[in-house]
Scaffold this motif. Structure first.
Motif, mmCIF file in Angstrom:
data_model
loop_
_atom_site.group_PDB
_atom_site.id
_atom_site.type_symbol
_atom_site.label_atom_id
_atom_site.label_comp_id
_atom_site.label_asym_id
_atom_site.label_seq_id
_atom_site.Cartn_x
_atom_site.Cartn_y
_atom_site.Cartn_z
ATOM 1 N N CYS A 93 0.898 -1.177 0.154
ATOM 2 C CA CYS A 93 -0.074 -0.085 0.106
ATOM 3 C C CYS A 93 0.953 1.360 0.167
ATOM 4 N N VAL A 94 0.278 2.475 -0.861
ATOM 5 C CA VAL A 94 1.074 3.736 -0.553
ATOM 6 C C VAL A 94 0.090 4.778 -0.126
ATOM 7 N N ARG A 95 0.267 5.365 0.768
ATOM 8 C CA ARG A 95 -0.580 6.413 1.365
ATOM 9 C C ARG A 95 0.260 7.726 1.422
ATOM 10 N N ALA A 96 0.407 8.157 0.015
ATOM 11 C CA ALA A 96 1.098 9.528 -0.107
ATOM 12 C C ALA A 96 0.756 10.317 -0.846
ATOM 13 N N HIS B 180 3.146 5.710 11.345
ATOM 14 C CA HIS B 180 2.768 6.035 9.924
ATOM 15 C C HIS B 180 3.993 5.816 8.750
ATOM 16 N N HIS B 181 3.798 5.142 7.698
ATOM 17 C CA HIS B 181 4.513 5.027 6.631
ATOM 18 C C HIS B 181 4.107 5.550 5.565
ATOM 19 N N ASN C 134 -3.434 10.528 2.962
ATOM 20 C CA ASN C 134 -1.988 10.904 2.659
ATOM 21 C C ASN C 134 -1.463 10.800 4.038
ATOM 22 N N ASP C 135 -0.335 10.181 4.252
ATOM 23 C CA ASP C 135 0.296 10.025 5.384
ATOM 24 C C ASP C 135 1.778 10.464 5.393
ATOM 25 N N LEU C 136 2.047 11.084 4.211
ATOM 26 C CA LEU C 136 3.344 11.586 3.803
ATOM 27 C C LEU C 136 3.910 12.606 4.923
#
Ligand code: ATP
Ligand code: MG
Ligand code: MG
Ligand code: MG
Length: 470
Positions: free
Chosen positions: A68-71, A87-88, A76-78
């Protein structure tokens, strides 16, 4: 069992395989079934059409560890990376899924058995949330897990009610939290300081039991379904008895490599820099392995933003030579067994990161100089004028989140409205047409970016601010 990240992934999948679940390999990060979504951001995404009934599979229960990517976009966890322990931008979501097969009782029973009996977590460290009207779930937690009422917290917000979109499958969810203890700041879920790191959400169980109609009415599904998601890195954290995801075996290895290459220990302020580098190394490498390349729009721009943010942190650590690409072999050694695409793409990942680093290096140095000249003019805690942030963005290729983050670390603010105004002015000057439509979904807005012709090296991204990346 030992509790390395690789062991936990394998144990999770085999637990559910033993309960009749098909083990499904992770889908690529670029969604195959939804062009409006930036990246796969949850384990259920590749199964969306199975849940709605549009697609049939030869199995009715499945388990996976999904990349998973949340960015960017909706999730958006950037901006959290480097600041929270949990968080990543890239992470793996472990999950078990029932497509009209078992429901609440079996999902709760399996999750409880796995975390306590198999993984050995102390039951008294665990608490759960349920949707405020979901008496059924509350009763099941009481009966199956023996949890007292005060550790079954009823939540009335959308945090505990999941829906796929404005219409379609939806239902209450129930989250399992781990209490790291009173020495860590933060309150229980639902309290004003729930964002602290004391109570960490490890697993979310979604009970898809309604079909939301056009008018908002919810009709009970004839065959309700289950979708669950547990962060592998968070599971590793609690099982390894540490507090931060960055103290687990996998991240320690990555951070050690970063320490060795920079010659700077992971203490004090430098600790966050190493964490960011380790996190962003994973996100960039997996995105490149799945076919994303850095660019000035859409998915490629998200990759570029993550890479540039990492490069700034490498600069914080005094790295004078490109660093990220030299960390790739360590990542491949750690994760290439579970994800062979990393091994296949290793050379491509290294070359892509090296070229990005070389391209940005000079601009980064000059831009940081400009930034420190500008902040020198400000009083402590002052706000950087939007015009200066825009110059950094437009001329030096500083994504807005990079500038905002650099300022935040020194206690300064950023005039986001001024930035928008400067951007609007430039757009008028360039008479460019931007295609992003304001009412589309958040992810769609990220993707619908017309190519803007300009004279500067770097052309940015209109919707960045709208996505709340500052
Ligand atoms: P949080 O409230 O901590 O931000 P979430 O409610 O947004 O988490 P979900 O969307 O429910 O998370 O995702 C399911 C699980 O995936 C979470 O319970 C957590 O274990 C994990 N997870 C979510 N976001 C991240 C992230 N950015 N990094 C690592 N793990 C994550
Ligand atoms: Mg979240
Ligand atoms: Mg949550
Ligand atoms: Mg959740």
């Amino acid at each position: 069992m030992t509790h390395t990240v690789n062991d936990i992934r394998a144990a999770f999948l085999s637990f559910f395989e033993g309960r009749g679940h098909e083990v499904v390999p992770s889908a690529p990060l670029v969604p195959q079934n939804d062009p409006t979504l930036l990246f796969v951001n949850a384990g259920m995404v590749p199964f969306k059409n199975v849940f709605t009934g549009a697609e049939k599979r030869p199995y009715s229960r499945a388990t996976s560890s999904q990349k998973c990517v949340r960015a960017g976009g909706k999730h958006n966890d950037l901006d959290n990376v480097g600041y929270t322990a949990r968080h990543h931008t890239f992470f793996e979501m472990l999950g078990n899924f029932s497509f009209g097969d078992y429901f609440k009782e079996e999902a709760i029973e399996a999750a409880w058995k796995l975390v306590t009996a198999e993984f050995g977590l102390a039951p008294e460290k665990l608490l759960v949330t349920v949707y405020h009207t979901d008496d059924e779930a509350a009763d099941l937690w009481k009966r199956i897990a023996g949890l007292p009422d005060e550790r079954i917290i009823r939540i009335a917000t959308s945090d505990n009610f999941w829906s796929m979109g404005d219409t379609g499958p939806c239902g209450p969810c129930s989250e399992i939290f781990y209490d790291h203890g009173p020495h860590i700041a933060g309150g229980p879920p639902g309290s004003p300081d729930e964002d602290g790191d004391r109570f960490v959400e490890i697993w979310n169980l979604v009970f898809m039991q309604f079909d939301q109609q056009e008018g908002g009415e919810r009709v009970a599904l004839p065959k309700p379904s289950i979708d669950t998601g547990a962060g592998l890195e968070r599971m590793a954290t609690v099982l390894q008895g540490v507090h931060s995801n960055y103290e687990t075996d996998l991240f320690r290895t990555l951070i050690d490599a970063s320490v060795e290459l920079t010659g700077r220990g992971a203490e004090g302020d430098d600790a966050a820099a190493h964490r960011v580098i380790a996190d962003h190394l994973r996100a960039c490498s997996f995105l490149i392995a799945d076919g994303v390349s850095p660019s000035n729009e859409g998915r490629g721009y998200v990759l570029r933003r993550i890479a540039r943010r990492a490069m700034r942190y490498a600069n914080v650590l005094g790295a004078e030579e490109p660093l990220m690409h030299r960390l790739v072999p360590t990542l491949t050694a750690e994760m290439g067994g579970a994800f062979p695409e990393l091994v296949r793409a290793q050379v491509l990942i290294e070359d892509t990161l090296r070229v990005e680093e070389e391209r940005f290096s000079d601009l980064l140095t000059r831009g940081l100089k400009l930034l420190s000249d500008e902040t020198a003019k400000l009083p402590g805690g002052g706000t950087l004028p939007g015009e200066a942030a825009f110059r950094l963005y437009d001329t030096y290729g500083f994504p807005l989140d990079l500038t905002a983050d650099a300022l935040k670390r020194q206690g300064y603010g950023l005039d986001a409205e001024g930035f928008d105004a400067a951007m609007a002015e430039q757009k008028t000057r360039a008479r460019a047409a931007w295609a992003g439509s304001g009412d589309a979904g958040a992810d769609r807005a990220w993707l619908e970016v017309a190519s803007e012709k300009g004279t500067t090296e770097f052309i940015g991204y209109a919707h960045e601010r709208a996505e709340g990346t500052v």
